[in-house]
Design a protein around this motif. Structure first.
Motif, PDB file in Angstrom:
ATOM      1  N   UNK A 182       8.654   6.885   4.564  1.00 46.39           N
ATOM      2  CA  UNK A 182       8.152   7.401   5.839  1.00 46.39           C
ATOM      3  C   UNK A 182       6.946   8.322   5.620  1.00 46.39           C
ATOM      4  N   UNK A 183       6.982   9.110   4.559  1.00 54.53           N
ATOM      5  CA  UNK A 183       5.853   9.974   4.215  1.00 54.53           C
ATOM      6  C   UNK A 183       4.620   9.119   3.922  1.00 54.53           C
ATOM      7  N   UNK A 184       4.790   8.068   3.146  1.00 54.81           N
ATOM      8  CA  UNK A 184       3.668   7.174   2.819  1.00 54.81           C
ATOM      9  C   UNK A 184       3.112   6.516   4.085  1.00 54.81           C
ATOM     10  N   UNK A 185       4.001   6.149   5.011  1.00 54.63           N
ATOM     11  CA  UNK A 185       3.583   5.503   6.263  1.00 54.63           C
ATOM     12  C   UNK A 185       2.730   6.423   7.138  1.00 54.63           C
ATOM     13  N   UNK A 186       2.960   7.722   7.034  1.00 56.37           N
ATOM     14  CA  UNK A 186       2.223   8.662   7.897  1.00 56.37           C
ATOM     15  C   UNK A 186       1.097   9.405   7.185  1.00 56.37           C
ATOM     16  N   UNK A 187       1.151   9.474   5.866  1.00 58.82           N
ATOM     17  CA  UNK A 187       0.137  10.233   5.114  1.00 58.82           C
ATOM     18  C   UNK A 187      -0.732   9.335   4.227  1.00 58.82           C
ATOM     19  N   UNK A 188      -0.762   8.027   4.536  1.00 61.73           N
ATOM     20  CA  UNK A 188      -1.474   7.059   3.689  1.00 61.73           C
ATOM     21  C   UNK A 188      -2.945   7.398   3.485  1.00 61.73           C
ATOM     22  N   UNK A 189      -3.540   8.135   4.443  1.00 64.16           N
ATOM     23  CA  UNK A 189      -4.973   8.412   4.352  1.00 64.16           C
ATOM     24  C   UNK A 189      -5.293   9.543   3.361  1.00 64.16           C
ATOM     25  N   UNK A 190      -4.257  10.229   2.900  1.00 67.52           N
ATOM     26  CA  UNK A 190      -4.448  11.342   1.970  1.00 67.52           C
ATOM     27  C   UNK A 190      -4.398  10.847   0.527  1.00 67.52           C
TER      28      UNK A 190
ATOM     29  N   UNK B 164     -10.809  -3.562  -3.213  1.00 62.36           N
ATOM     30  CA  UNK B 164      -9.350  -3.540  -3.016  1.00 62.36           C
ATOM     31  C   UNK B 164      -8.948  -4.460  -1.860  1.00 62.36           C
ATOM     32  N   UNK B 165      -9.729  -4.431  -0.790  1.00 68.96           N
ATOM     33  CA  UNK B 165      -9.446  -5.276   0.366  1.00 68.96           C
ATOM     34  C   UNK B 165      -9.507  -6.751  -0.040  1.00 68.96           C
ATOM     35  N   UNK B 166     -10.544  -7.115  -0.766  1.00 68.29           N
ATOM     36  CA  UNK B 166     -10.704  -8.510  -1.199  1.00 68.29           C
ATOM     37  C   UNK B 166      -9.585  -8.924  -2.155  1.00 68.29           C
TER      38      UNK B 166
ATOM     39  N   UNK C 261       5.531   1.998  -5.621  1.00 70.72           N
ATOM     40  CA  UNK C 261       4.978   2.933  -4.636  1.00 70.72           C
ATOM     41  C   UNK C 261       3.491   2.654  -4.443  1.00 70.72           C
ATOM     42  N   UNK C 262       2.784   2.424  -5.523  1.00 68.65           N
ATOM     43  CA  UNK C 262       1.344   2.156  -5.456  1.00 68.65           C
ATOM     44  C   UNK C 262       1.052   0.893  -4.644  1.00 68.65           C
ATOM     45  N   UNK C 263       1.803  -0.168  -4.905  1.00 64.02           N
ATOM     46  CA  UNK C 263       1.608  -1.427  -4.175  1.00 64.02           C
ATOM     47  C   UNK C 263       1.942  -1.244  -2.696  1.00 64.02           C
ATOM     48  N   UNK C 264       3.010  -0.517  -2.415  1.00 67.36           N
ATOM     49  CA  UNK C 264       3.393  -0.270  -1.017  1.00 67.36           C
ATOM     50  C   UNK C 264       2.298   0.507  -0.295  1.00 67.36           C
TER      51      UNK C 264
ATOM     52  N   UNK D 268       0.056  -0.567   2.990  1.00 60.99           N
ATOM     53  CA  UNK D 268      -0.033   0.232   4.220  1.00 60.99           C
ATOM     54  C   UNK D 268      -1.503   0.474   4.566  1.00 60.99           C
ATOM     55  N   UNK D 269      -2.285   0.845   3.557  1.00 63.09           N
ATOM     56  CA  UNK D 269      -3.708   1.136   3.777  1.00 63.09           C
ATOM     57  C   UNK D 269      -4.470  -0.122   4.225  1.00 63.09           C
ATOM     58  N   UNK D 270      -4.205  -1.242   3.607  1.00 62.65           N
ATOM     59  CA  UNK D 270      -4.890  -2.488   3.957  1.00 62.65           C
ATOM     60  C   UNK D 270      -4.500  -2.924   5.372  1.00 62.65           C
ATOM     61  N   UNK D 271      -3.221  -2.780   5.721  1.00 65.43           N
ATOM     62  CA  UNK D 271      -2.767  -3.133   7.070  1.00 65.43           C
ATOM     63  C   UNK D 271      -3.496  -2.295   8.114  1.00 65.43           C
TER      64      UNK D 271
END
Length: 110
Positions: free
Chosen positions: A15-23, A94-96, A53-56, A60-63
């Motif tokens: 849940x932390x990763x889902x909300x703080x992904x931009x940090x 990373x996106x590609x 964790x890194x892949x997750x 999240x960031x790509x989504x």
């Protein structure tokens, strides 16, 4: 082992990763924040969610980036910074890597 206990241990991390992904997020930082040994945290997260964790975090960031590419007029650079993937070049690579096409091509497809 006790799977519900493990899940309750790593669910707040997810849940932390889902909300703080931009940090800027590091394993050491997560470990300190949630008072969990980083090796145990990594192992348990992967057991529960089927990816590191890194892949997750990257997913999240790509989504989020895909949503911004489709529904905003922001530049690729702005989106990369907003989702925590940094400057345009790194974000694009990373996106590609994940989507198979650069962000600009992804945007044109919509």
């Amino acid at each position: 082992e006790n799977l519900p206990a493990k899940k309750s241990l790593v669910l707040p991390v997810k849940e932390y990763l889902d909300t703080h992904y931009m940090e800027k997020i590091t394993l050491d930082g997560l470990s300190a924040c949630f008072f969990i040994n980083k090796y145990y945290l990594s192992k348990t997260f992967k057991e529960q969610y089927g990816q590191s964790i890194t892949a997750y975090l990257l997913n999240v960031r790509i989504t989020k980036a895909k949503q911004l590419l489709r529904f905003s007029e922001k530049s690729v650079e702005e989106i990369g910074l907003e989702v925590g993937l940094g400057a345009a070049h790194y974000f694009s690579s990373k996106f590609k890597e994940v989507e198979g096409v650069p962000p600009s091509v992804y945007r044109e497809q919509w």
